[in-house]
Design a protein around this motif. Structure first.
Motif, PDB file in Angstrom:
ATOM      1  N   HIS A 281      -4.662  66.125 -83.218  1.00  0.00           N
ATOM      2  CA  HIS A 281      -4.679  65.702 -81.821  1.00  0.00           C
ATOM      3  C   HIS A 281      -3.857  64.426 -81.684  1.00  0.00           C
ATOM      4  CE1 HIS A 281      -7.981  68.489 -80.586  1.00  0.00           C
ATOM      5  NE2 HIS A 281      -8.266  68.391 -81.875  1.00  0.00           N
ATOM      6  N   PHE A 282      -3.331  64.211 -80.492  1.00  0.00           N
ATOM      7  CA  PHE A 282      -2.491  63.050 -80.248  1.00  0.00           C
ATOM      8  C   PHE A 282      -3.167  62.149 -79.230  1.00  0.00           C
ATOM      9  CE2 PHE A 282       0.201  66.547 -81.567  1.00  0.00           C
ATOM     10  CZ  PHE A 282       0.909  65.957 -82.605  1.00  0.00           C
ATOM     11  N   LYS A 283      -3.028  60.857 -79.435  1.00  0.00           N
ATOM     12  CA  LYS A 283      -3.783  59.916 -78.626  1.00  0.00           C
ATOM     13  C   LYS A 283      -2.989  59.343 -77.467  1.00  0.00           C
ATOM     14  CE  LYS A 283      -6.937  58.414 -82.300  1.00  0.00           C
ATOM     15  NZ  LYS A 283      -7.428  57.270 -83.079  1.00  0.00           N
ATOM     16  N   GLY A 284      -1.854  58.719 -77.744  1.00  0.00           N
ATOM     17  CA  GLY A 284      -1.142  58.032 -76.687  1.00  0.00           C
ATOM     18  C   GLY A 284      -1.913  56.799 -76.224  1.00  0.00           C
ATOM     19  N   ILE A 285      -2.306  55.948 -77.174  1.00  0.00           N
ATOM     20  CA  ILE A 285      -3.132  54.788 -76.854  1.00  0.00           C
ATOM     21  C   ILE A 285      -2.298  53.637 -76.306  1.00  0.00           C
ATOM     22  CG2 ILE A 285      -4.674  53.046 -77.831  1.00  0.00           C
ATOM     23  CD1 ILE A 285      -5.626  55.092 -79.818  1.00  0.00           C
ATOM     24  N   TYR A 286      -1.103  53.451 -76.853  1.00  0.00           N
ATOM     25  CA  TYR A 286      -0.313  52.270 -76.523  1.00  0.00           C
ATOM     26  C   TYR A 286       1.010  52.642 -75.863  1.00  0.00           C
ATOM     27  CZ  TYR A 286      -3.604  50.156 -79.803  1.00  0.00           C
ATOM     28  OH  TYR A 286      -4.747  49.747 -80.452  1.00  0.00           O
ATOM     29  N   ILE A 287       1.487  51.739 -75.011  1.00  0.00           N
ATOM     30  CA  ILE A 287       2.786  51.854 -74.363  1.00  0.00           C
ATOM     31  C   ILE A 287       3.620  50.670 -74.812  1.00  0.00           C
ATOM     32  CG2 ILE A 287       4.018  51.991 -72.164  1.00  0.00           C
ATOM     33  CD1 ILE A 287       1.246  52.658 -70.889  1.00  0.00           C
ATOM     34  N   VAL A 288       4.851  50.929 -75.205  1.00  0.00           N
ATOM     35  CA  VAL A 288       5.770  49.832 -75.524  1.00  0.00           C
ATOM     36  C   VAL A 288       6.942  49.897 -74.559  1.00  0.00           C
ATOM     37  CG1 VAL A 288       7.034  51.182 -77.265  1.00  0.00           C
ATOM     38  CG2 VAL A 288       7.065  48.683 -77.360  1.00  0.00           C
ATOM     39  N   SER A 289       7.366  48.733 -74.083  1.00  0.00           N
ATOM     40  CA  SER A 289       8.490  48.666 -73.152  1.00  0.00           C
ATOM     41  C   SER A 289       9.366  47.480 -73.507  1.00  0.00           C
ATOM     42  CB  SER A 289       7.998  48.541 -71.701  1.00  0.00           C
ATOM     43  OG  SER A 289       7.319  47.312 -71.506  1.00  0.00           O
TER      44      SER A 289
ATOM     45  N   SER B  64      -4.518  39.710 -71.298  1.00  0.00           N
ATOM     46  CA  SER B  64      -5.289  39.581 -72.536  1.00  0.00           C
ATOM     47  C   SER B  64      -5.376  40.902 -73.287  1.00  0.00           C
ATOM     48  CB  SER B  64      -6.704  39.063 -72.228  1.00  0.00           C
ATOM     49  OG  SER B  64      -7.437  40.015 -71.451  1.00  0.00           O
ATOM     50  N   LYS B  65      -5.082  42.013 -72.588  1.00  0.00           N
ATOM     51  CA  LYS B  65      -5.117  43.332 -73.221  1.00  0.00           C
ATOM     52  C   LYS B  65      -3.807  43.671 -73.928  1.00  0.00           C
ATOM     53  CE  LYS B  65      -9.255  44.332 -71.592  1.00  0.00           C
ATOM     54  NZ  LYS B  65     -10.427  44.521 -72.487  1.00  0.00           N
ATOM     55  N   HIS B  66      -2.775  42.844 -73.754  1.00  0.00           N
ATOM     56  CA  HIS B  66      -1.507  43.091 -74.437  1.00  0.00           C
ATOM     57  C   HIS B  66      -1.677  42.954 -75.940  1.00  0.00           C
ATOM     58  CE1 HIS B  66       1.108  41.960 -70.681  1.00  0.00           C
ATOM     59  NE2 HIS B  66       0.541  43.151 -70.588  1.00  0.00           N
TER      60      HIS B  66
END
Length: 484
Positions: free
Chosen positions: A109-117, A148-150
């Motif tokens: 299964h794949f999560k996709g928890i984080y986004i990077v930009s 703070s979530k970064h």
């Protein structure tokens, strides 16, 4: 003996009515545990129509309590009363979601928890997807993200043009710039402004002996080997690194041209590489080897030549209906992407806003989407066409999301590998075998947004689209949770 036989009663059923041999689709789903691809495509219109912008997050972030460079550029734009900075100094240039997998009941299964930009102003930011998604209510025009979530927010003091997760090591992100010949690799587990590793291209000398400038355009990682990294450059070369051996490329894939390779794509076999250039060419290499030709040997440069190379315009010109309506000329290719649900479909996006699909098995263009030109609506195209737009496939149903070249919104395109797709070159609305209802349903969708889009990425599980904009904002574009 016949006296003991019970005579059968005459049938009361209408002999003209025959039981349907077609199985119930729901039963197929219950038995197989998955949708049939054609059935999924038949209802994909519901998914496409359900997308809307539910959240917008401006890049009003800080580093050590002070506004970051991207934040400062936005303030300067406001102070200058609409006189914007040059496009090279603003906007999100690339977005990517992690594909970290985990095993559950024997399947991946794949999560996709984080986004990077990354932004043109040099900011590298790793966001938490759930924080953005849950904070997106759709009721507010502009939202402030909880900084703070970064996981990471750095300013690297250079223009950044691409960023990618390492598929084989999801703690690593790599970024590049067309202004530098370096690949910077960061580990999100270590909060540091310095990269854990820096890779560089080899020096190239001109005929006069001076060093030739090289910048790096786009990155790709293999899915099986966390030490191999691939990047295209502004000199028509794809550089292949083995991080275990050297910070310099172990192999160079050459084109025989000095034209910038804007975009690359690695096939699922991790051996075949596609590249597309600024002058409208598409190339294909095989890392296992290929033919050699003196035509591909550059001065003082030896490398692996492509197996195939061609002008994309020559393939578009073979579509009779398109050639009759448009003047087919070579155009800059902004992006190429392989369809995750149909790996022989290579999507392309051009500088004038055209998108389409190339079948890599027979090298034939099968789908084309040609939005109206900017001048038709009176839109300004002076700077919009200068942004390299990076579209994204949705994880299922062969749906392609791409930012408009001049308008504030994204096109959601049906690129299903069949003539039932409204973008297929052989699609006909008057085919009698299709019902009138299907004709009305099958069409591409334009989703209006609050800002112009430069880059898209889709969540590997639920298909939520994260879009980076020309004004350095992140937009969350989603459908109701019941859609799929």
């Amino acid at each position: 003996m016949d006296n003991y036989l019970v005579t059968s009663k005459p049938s009361t059923e209408n002999p003209k009515l025959k039981p349907s041999s077609r199985p119930w689709r729901r039963s197929n789903l219950e038995l197989n545990g998955k949708f049939d691809p054609k059935y999924r495509h038949s209802i994909s219109d519901l998914l496409m129509h359900s997308y809307s912008e539910i959240g917008a997050f401006s890049h009003f972030y800080h580093i050590d309590g002070k506004p970051c460079q991207t934040h400062m550029n936005q303030i300067n734009n406001a102070v200058n009363s609409g006189r914007q900075l040059p496009f090279r100094m603003q906007g999100i240039s690339a977005v990517d979601l992690d594909n970290k997998n985990f095993e559950f009941k024997g399947s991946q299964h794949f999560k996709g928890i984080y986004i990077v930009s990354v932004t043109k102003s040099g900011c590298l930011t790793v966001h938490d997807f759930e924080t953005l998604y849950c904070q997106s209510t759709g009721s507010l025009p502009r939202l402030l993200e909880d900084e703070s979530k970064h996981l990471m927010h750095l300013n690297l003091q250079r223009q950044l043009d691409d960023v990618r997760w390492n598929h084989a090591n999801q703690d690593e992100v790599a970024c590049t710039s067309v202004k530098s010949n370096e690949v910077l690799i960061f580990d999100i587990g270590y909060i540091s402004s310095k990269p854990v590793e820096v890779l560089r291209t080899r020096r190239t000398l001109s005929v006069l002996g001076s060093e030739v400038y090289k910048g790096l355009c786009e990155i790709a990682f293999t899915t099986t080997d966390n030490s191999r990294l691939i990047a295209s450059d502004t000199h028509g070369v794809i550089n292949v690194w083995d991080k275990r051996k050297s910070p310099l490329p172990s192999l160079e894939l050459i084109t025989g041209s000095r034209s910038t390779l804007n975009t690359i794509q690695l096939h699922v076999d991790n051996q075949t590489i596609f590249g597309a250039s600024k002058d409208g060419n598409i190339y294909m290499w095989d890392l296992r080897g290929g033919r050699t030709s003196s035509a591909f040997q550059c001065h003082n440069e030896a490398g692996l030549p492509p197996l195939i190379s061609f002008k994309l315009a020559s393939k578009l010109a073979k579509i009779g209906s398109l050639k009759a309506q448009s003047d087919i000329v070579p155009k800059e290719i902004h992006s190429i992407d392989l369809d995750p649900s149909c790996p022989y479909q290579l999507a392309f996006h051009l500088d004038d806003g055209w998108s389409g699909v190339l079948d890599v098995y027979n090298l034939r263009v099968t789908h084309v989407h040609c939005p109206p030109p900017a001048w038709l609506s009176g839109a300004s195209i002076s700077t919009d066409l200068l942004y390299l737009r990076k579209p994204s496939w949705l994880p299922t149903s062969s749906i392609y999301a791409v930012g408009s070249s001049y308008d504030c919104g994204i096109h959601i395109l049906d690129f299903y590998p069949d003539t039932s797709s409204p973008s297929h070159v052989d699609y006909r609305e008057d085919v009698e075998s299709l019902s009138k209802m299907n004709h009305q349903r099958k069409k591409n969708i334009f989703v209006p947004l609050s800002e112009g889009v430069t880059a898209c990425a889709s969540h590997p599980l639920n298909g939520t689209i994260i879009a980076g904009t020309k004004h350095s904002s992140l937009l969350v574009i989603s459908q109701p949770r019941w859609a799929f």
